[in-house]
Design an enzyme around this catalytic site. Structure first.
Site, PDB file in Angstrom:
ATOM      1  N   ASP A 179       0.848  -1.194   0.000  1.00  0.00           N
ATOM      2  CA  ASP A 179       0.000   0.000   0.000  1.00  0.00           C
ATOM      3  C   ASP A 179       0.888   1.251   0.000  1.00  0.00           C
ATOM      4  O   ASP A 179       1.807   1.359   0.816  1.00  0.00           O
ATOM      5  CB  ASP A 179      -0.857  -0.063   1.284  1.00  0.00           C
ATOM      6  N   HIS A 180       0.603   2.196  -0.894  1.00  0.00           N
ATOM      7  CA  HIS A 180       1.327   3.478  -0.958  1.00  0.00           C
ATOM      8  C   HIS A 180       2.849   3.325  -1.050  1.00  0.00           C
ATOM      9  O   HIS A 180       3.594   3.953  -0.289  1.00  0.00           O
ATOM     10  CB  HIS A 180       0.974   4.370   0.250  1.00  0.00           C
TER      11      HIS A 180
ATOM     12  N   GLY B  32     -11.040   4.388   3.770  1.00  0.00           N
ATOM     13  CA  GLY B  32     -12.343   3.768   4.064  1.00  0.00           C
ATOM     14  C   GLY B  32     -12.852   4.010   5.479  1.00  0.00           C
ATOM     15  O   GLY B  32     -14.063   3.934   5.723  1.00  0.00           O
TER      16      GLY B  32
ATOM     17  N   ASN C 297     -10.085   0.384   1.100  1.00  0.00           N
ATOM     18  CA  ASN C 297      -8.965   0.319   2.043  1.00  0.00           C
ATOM     19  C   ASN C 297      -9.408   0.728   3.447  1.00  0.00           C
ATOM     20  O   ASN C 297     -10.049   1.770   3.613  1.00  0.00           O
ATOM     21  CB  ASN C 297      -7.860   1.290   1.609  1.00  0.00           C
ATOM     22  N   VAL C 298      -9.017  -0.089   4.423  1.00  0.00           N
ATOM     23  CA  VAL C 298      -9.367   0.214   5.814  1.00  0.00           C
ATOM     24  C   VAL C 298      -8.113   0.125   6.676  1.00  0.00           C
ATOM     25  O   VAL C 298      -7.496  -0.936   6.773  1.00  0.00           O
ATOM     26  CB  VAL C 298     -10.428  -0.782   6.353  1.00  0.00           C
TER      27      VAL C 298
HETATM   28  O1  G3H Z   1      -4.131   3.178   2.195  1.00  0.00           O
HETATM   29  C1  G3H Z   1      -4.711   3.053   3.290  1.00  0.00           C
HETATM   30  C2  G3H Z   1      -6.091   3.407   3.435  1.00  0.00           C
HETATM   31  O2  G3H Z   1      -6.498   4.293   2.457  1.00  0.00           O
HETATM   32  C3  G3H Z   1      -6.601   3.536   4.820  1.00  0.00           C
HETATM   33  O3  G3H Z   1      -7.393   4.675   5.067  1.00  0.00           O
HETATM   34  O4  G3H Z   1      -6.999   4.822   7.509  1.00  0.00           O
HETATM   35  O5  G3H Z   1      -8.837   6.104   6.447  1.00  0.00           O
HETATM   36  O6  G3H Z   1      -8.995   3.645   6.643  1.00  0.00           O
HETATM   37  P1  G3H Z   1      -8.085   4.824   6.514  1.00  0.00           P
HETATM   38 ZN    ZN Z   2      -4.576   4.987   1.239  1.00  0.00          ZN
END
Ligand code: G3H
Ligand code: ZN
Length: 291
Positions: A83-84, A210, A230-231
């Site tokens: 992620d990222h 999310g 994404n959470v």
């Molecule tokens: O890339 C990670 C997510 O976009 C998490 O976002 O922390 O608002 O659930 P969040």
């Molecule tokens: Zn993110």
């Protein structure tokens, strides 16, 4: 079982539901995703950020996720995703480690530079059959931040998203459509923007940020064709609040497992609720029975 992300994303597209991509930070959160997926009969994406990799180590986290997927979640599919990822090197290391999906987030660069870097990643990743997620219009905020409001939540331009996808040939796309990382009172989903993107861009769409978005809006976003949500923050909050409360109530405890066990249960509950909300719960067994 550990699978390629493409297998579960294609099932989700066919079934009209979204998959949860859950940010993990430790063994407890990895176990929570696996156990929730089994209980909910749902596929899941386990994703790690660069900071999670720095904390756990790339090899340890890769091996823990594959072993947990194989042994704890043998009955349901689990995919591992970066992620990222912020640089070519960071993404390349994860491709080498065996991830089947990587996110190159060059969204803070001017569009042409974002396109160039993403293209380089796509070239290398596709040669190894790894999926690439690109990002247009930086998603603001930081996971874990639960301050009330963000000053501004910038939005992506649909024409830039369309150009980016066409030129880079990414497999999945994330774009700023009103949500933010963390939990903030002024985050939202701009449905007109989501619709404009979905009309022209047929690859799977990922909703970042999310946590902190109303359930009704998440449901609507899934109907409008969001394929992955994404959470992160909701899991961090469930872990930390449970750990703090458990420690306060058990100040003389000497076995760490007795303090950590409730955190797994709390995250598992949150993850199962998300799976039901996103529509992925119950799908795996049903999909298997149809074949
Ligand atoms: O890339 C990670 C997510 O976009 C998490 O976002 O922390 O608002 O659930 P969040
Ligand atoms: Zn993110």
């Amino acid at each position: 079982m550990l699978v390629h992300i493409k297998d579960i994303v294609r099932e989700a597209q066919k079934g009209g539901y979204a998959l949860g991509a859950f940010n993990v930070t430790n063994l407890e959160s990895i176990l929570a995703v696996a156990r929730a997926a089994v209980k909910a009969n749902s596929a899941a994406i386990i994703q790690v950020s660069e900071s999670a990799i720095k904390y756990m180590g790339l090899k340890p986290v890769t091996h823990i996720v594959s072993t947990v997927a194989k042994n704890v979640a043998a009955a349901v599919p689990i995919a591992l995703h970066l992620d990222h990822g912020s640089s070519f090197d960071a993404v390349f290391e994860c491709i080498n480690a065996g991830f089947t999906s990587v996110h190159i987030d060059a969204s803070s660069l001017p569009l042409d530079e974002n396109i160039n870097l993403t293209k380089q990643v796509v070239k290398v990743a596709h040669a190894r059959r790894v999926w690439v997620q690109g990002e247009v219009g930086a998603i603001v905020g930081s996971p874990g931040d639960i301050s009330a409001r963000l000053k501004a939540i910038p939005l992506a331009k649909p024409e830039e998203v369309i150009k980016f996808v066409k030129e880079t040939k990414v497999d999945t796309i994330a774009a700023a459509i009103g949500t933010a990382h963390g939990v903030h009172a002024n985050e939202d989903i701009v449905f007109s923007l989501l619709k404009a993107i979905k009309k022209q861009v047929k690859i799977p769409f990922i909703l970042h940020g999310g946590s902190g978005v109303a359930d009704s809006k998440i449901k609507k976003a899934v109907k409008e064709g969001v394929n992955i949500i994404n959470v992160g923050t909701d899991l961090k909050v469930a872990f930390c609040q449970t750990l703090i409360n458990t420690c306060l109530k058990n100040k003389k405890e000497t076995d760490p497992r007795n303090l950590l066990k409730p955190t797994i249960a709390a995250m598992e509950k949150t993850i199962m609720e998300k799976m039901k909300l996103f529509g992925s719960a119950g799908r795996y067994r049903a999909a298997k029975m149809e074949t």
